[in-house]
Design an enzyme around this catalytic site. Structure first.
Site, short mmCIF file in Angstrom:
data_model
loop_
_atom_site.label_atom_id
_atom_site.label_comp_id
_atom_site.label_asym_id
_atom_site.label_seq_id
_atom_site.Cartn_x
_atom_site.Cartn_y
_atom_site.Cartn_z
N GLY A 105 0.84 -1.19 0.00
CA GLY A 105 0.00 0.00 0.00
C GLY A 105 0.88 1.24 0.00
N GLN B 270 2.99 9.90 1.33
CA GLN B 270 4.31 9.26 1.52
C GLN B 270 5.30 9.63 0.42
OE1 GLN B 270 2.32 5.25 2.14
NE2 GLN B 270 4.15 5.00 3.38
N CYS C 248 5.59 -0.04 7.84
CA CYS C 248 5.27 1.11 7.01
C CYS C 248 6.50 1.48 6.20
CB CYS C 248 4.86 2.28 7.90
SG CYS C 248 4.52 3.78 6.99
N LEU C 249 6.30 1.74 4.91
CA LEU C 249 7.42 2.12 4.04
C LEU C 249 8.07 3.43 4.50
CD1 LEU C 249 5.82 1.25 0.58
CD2 LEU C 249 7.60 -0.04 1.78
N HIS D 210 -4.72 2.22 7.40
CA HIS D 210 -3.34 2.71 7.52
C HIS D 210 -3.09 3.82 6.50
CE1 HIS D 210 1.15 1.74 8.11
NE2 HIS D 210 1.14 2.55 7.09
N GLU D 211 -3.55 3.60 5.26
CA GLU D 211 -3.29 4.59 4.20
C GLU D 211 -4.11 5.86 4.38
OE1 GLU D 211 -0.77 4.20 2.72
OE2 GLU D 211 -0.47 2.05 2.58
N HIS E 165 -2.42 8.05 6.70
CA HIS E 165 -1.34 8.83 6.05
C HIS E 165 -1.90 10.11 5.45
CE1 HIS E 165 2.33 6.52 6.31
NE2 HIS E 165 1.80 5.43 5.78
ZN ZN Z 1 2.58 3.50 5.93
#
Ligand code: ZN
Length: 179
Positions: free
Chosen positions: A46, A51, A91-92, A133-134, A137
């Site tokens: 995702g 991000q 998380c990236l 989660h997204e 963000h």
């Molecule tokens: Zn994330």
């Protein structure tokens, strides 16, 4: 298409509240294509526009086993949440950190697809976690915000130290994909 660079915690741009898109344009489709390419390359399941430093309400998700079912949600909204579930998340934007987070088990979502067509659907399991989660963000929120202050400070110090020393963190854990 182009690979975009992913911002890392504690970059202040990760705290920006993303704005809804008035319409899906050619520019939006380009952003979506670049985000998908960036997500798959990371690798992740995702990615939110926040991000990659874009303050627009766009997320991409692919929770399929073969990473061949991209989902695109523009201006996503959660209409209903039911139940609770704890799942380990990565998380990236917080590379190498994996922690359990409590979220709603079932959600009902409204969004536009990549063609600007309205969608409304129910999600649970990994897809529900990923969407929550997204959307966090897009609201400037990170999964480490659910952890204790102490833990978050420790993660922040560790990441800042590694950044200073120019060390690259492993982006994925053995079992937990990053989103
Ligand atoms: Zn994330």
């Amino acid at each position: 298409m182009a690979l975009l660079s992913i911002l890392h915690f504690p970059d202040p741009r990760l705290r920006i509240q993303a704005k809804p898109l008035p319409a899906v344009t050619a520019e939006t489709r380009r952003l979506v294509a670049d985000m998908l390419e960036t997500m798959y390359a990371a690798p992740g399941i995702g990615l939110a526009a926040t991000q990659v430093g874009v303050d627009k309400r766009v997320i991409v998700v692919d929770v399929s086993e073969n990473q061949d079912q991209p989902r695109v949600y523009i201006n996503p909204q959660i209409l209903r949440r039911d139940g609770t579930e704890r799942m380990q998340e990565g998380c990236l934007s917080v590379p190498g950190v994996f922690e359990e987070v409590e979220r709603a088990e079932h959600i009902r979502v409204r969004a536009l697809d990549r063609d600007g067509e309205p969608l409304e659907f129910d999600a649970d399991g990994l897809l529900a976690v990923c969407i929550q989660h997204e959307i966090d963000h897009l609201d400037g929120k990170l999964f480490v915000d659910y952890l204790s202050e102490l833990k978050r400070r420790r993660i922040r110090k560790q990441l800042e130290k590694e950044l200073r020393e120019g060390r690259e963190r492993p982006r994925t854990g053995a079992a937990t994909p990053s989103i």
